[in-house]
Design a protein around this motif. Sequence first.
Motif, short mmCIF file in Angstrom:
data_model
loop_
_atom_site.label_atom_id
_atom_site.label_comp_id
_atom_site.label_asym_id
_atom_site.label_seq_id
_atom_site.Cartn_x
_atom_site.Cartn_y
_atom_site.Cartn_z
N TRP A 163 0.83 -1.21 0.00
CA TRP A 163 0.00 0.00 0.00
C TRP A 163 0.86 1.25 0.00
O TRP A 163 0.41 2.32 0.35
CB TRP A 163 -0.92 0.00 1.22
CG TRP A 163 -2.02 -0.98 1.05
CD1 TRP A 163 -2.05 -2.25 1.54
CD2 TRP A 163 -3.20 -0.81 0.30
NE1 TRP A 163 -3.21 -2.86 1.14
CE2 TRP A 163 -3.93 -2.00 0.38
CE3 TRP A 163 -3.73 0.24 -0.44
CZ2 TRP A 163 -5.15 -2.17 -0.24
CZ3 TRP A 163 -4.95 0.07 -1.06
CH2 TRP A 163 -5.65 -1.14 -0.96
N LYS A 164 2.11 1.13 -0.44
CA LYS A 164 3.02 2.27 -0.44
C LYS A 164 2.77 3.11 -1.70
O LYS A 164 2.88 2.63 -2.82
CB LYS A 164 4.46 1.79 -0.40
CG LYS A 164 5.44 2.92 -0.31
CD LYS A 164 6.85 2.42 -0.24
CE LYS A 164 7.78 3.62 -0.19
NZ LYS A 164 9.15 3.26 -0.42
N LEU A 165 2.46 4.38 -1.49
CA LEU A 165 2.20 5.31 -2.58
C LEU A 165 3.52 5.71 -3.22
O LEU A 165 4.46 6.12 -2.54
CB LEU A 165 1.47 6.55 -2.05
CG LEU A 165 1.14 7.64 -3.07
CD1 LEU A 165 0.10 7.15 -4.06
CD2 LEU A 165 0.64 8.88 -2.35
N ILE A 166 3.61 5.60 -4.55
CA ILE A 166 4.82 5.99 -5.28
C ILE A 166 4.66 7.42 -5.80
O ILE A 166 5.52 8.26 -5.61
CB ILE A 166 5.11 5.02 -6.43
CG1 ILE A 166 5.43 3.63 -5.87
CG2 ILE A 166 6.25 5.53 -7.29
CD1 ILE A 166 5.62 2.57 -6.91
N ARG A 167 3.53 7.69 -6.47
CA ARG A 167 3.26 9.02 -6.99
C ARG A 167 1.77 9.15 -7.31
O ARG A 167 1.05 8.16 -7.34
CB ARG A 167 4.11 9.32 -8.22
CG ARG A 167 3.92 8.35 -9.34
CD ARG A 167 4.89 8.59 -10.46
NE ARG A 167 4.89 7.43 -11.33
CZ ARG A 167 5.58 7.35 -12.43
NH1 ARG A 167 6.33 8.36 -12.81
NH2 ARG A 167 5.54 6.28 -13.17
#
Length: 149
Positions: free
Chosen positions: A109-113
Amino acid sequence: MILFADKEKEVKESKSFWTSLGKNVLSKSGENSGRLIDIRFLSGNLAGIIVLKRFRRIYFSKEHLKPDSKDRLLLKIDPPSNLLGKRVYDKNARLLGSVSSIQVSPGTWKLIRFWVKKFPFSPKIEFYPQDIETSLKNILLKKDYAKRR
């Protein structure tokens, strides 16, 4: 009713599948993450839930659900999908548009952009998670955004 359980209390305190359908799912910060439309099982055990938010289906695995909530469905995380549709303002409170799409790391669930558009046919502006100062009802960026000429 015939019971095949050690305790009668176990049946009375358990929650029915049908009473949960259509309920809102809340994130860790209390923000609405969508409406429950399906519950998924794998080998007879709960695997996860499917939530509908703005015509998008989002799957949350069992690990992201808080087990202690009885009356409502709560998540342990603040999913990046909550950013979709939020208005974005720069440091000087100038409206840049709304979040139109996001990119997360595969399997996490890590947001990149994320991308912001002001109008349907306007070009997308790309931002990164480190650019966000606050993200409650709207998104406020840490820096001033100067248009490219």
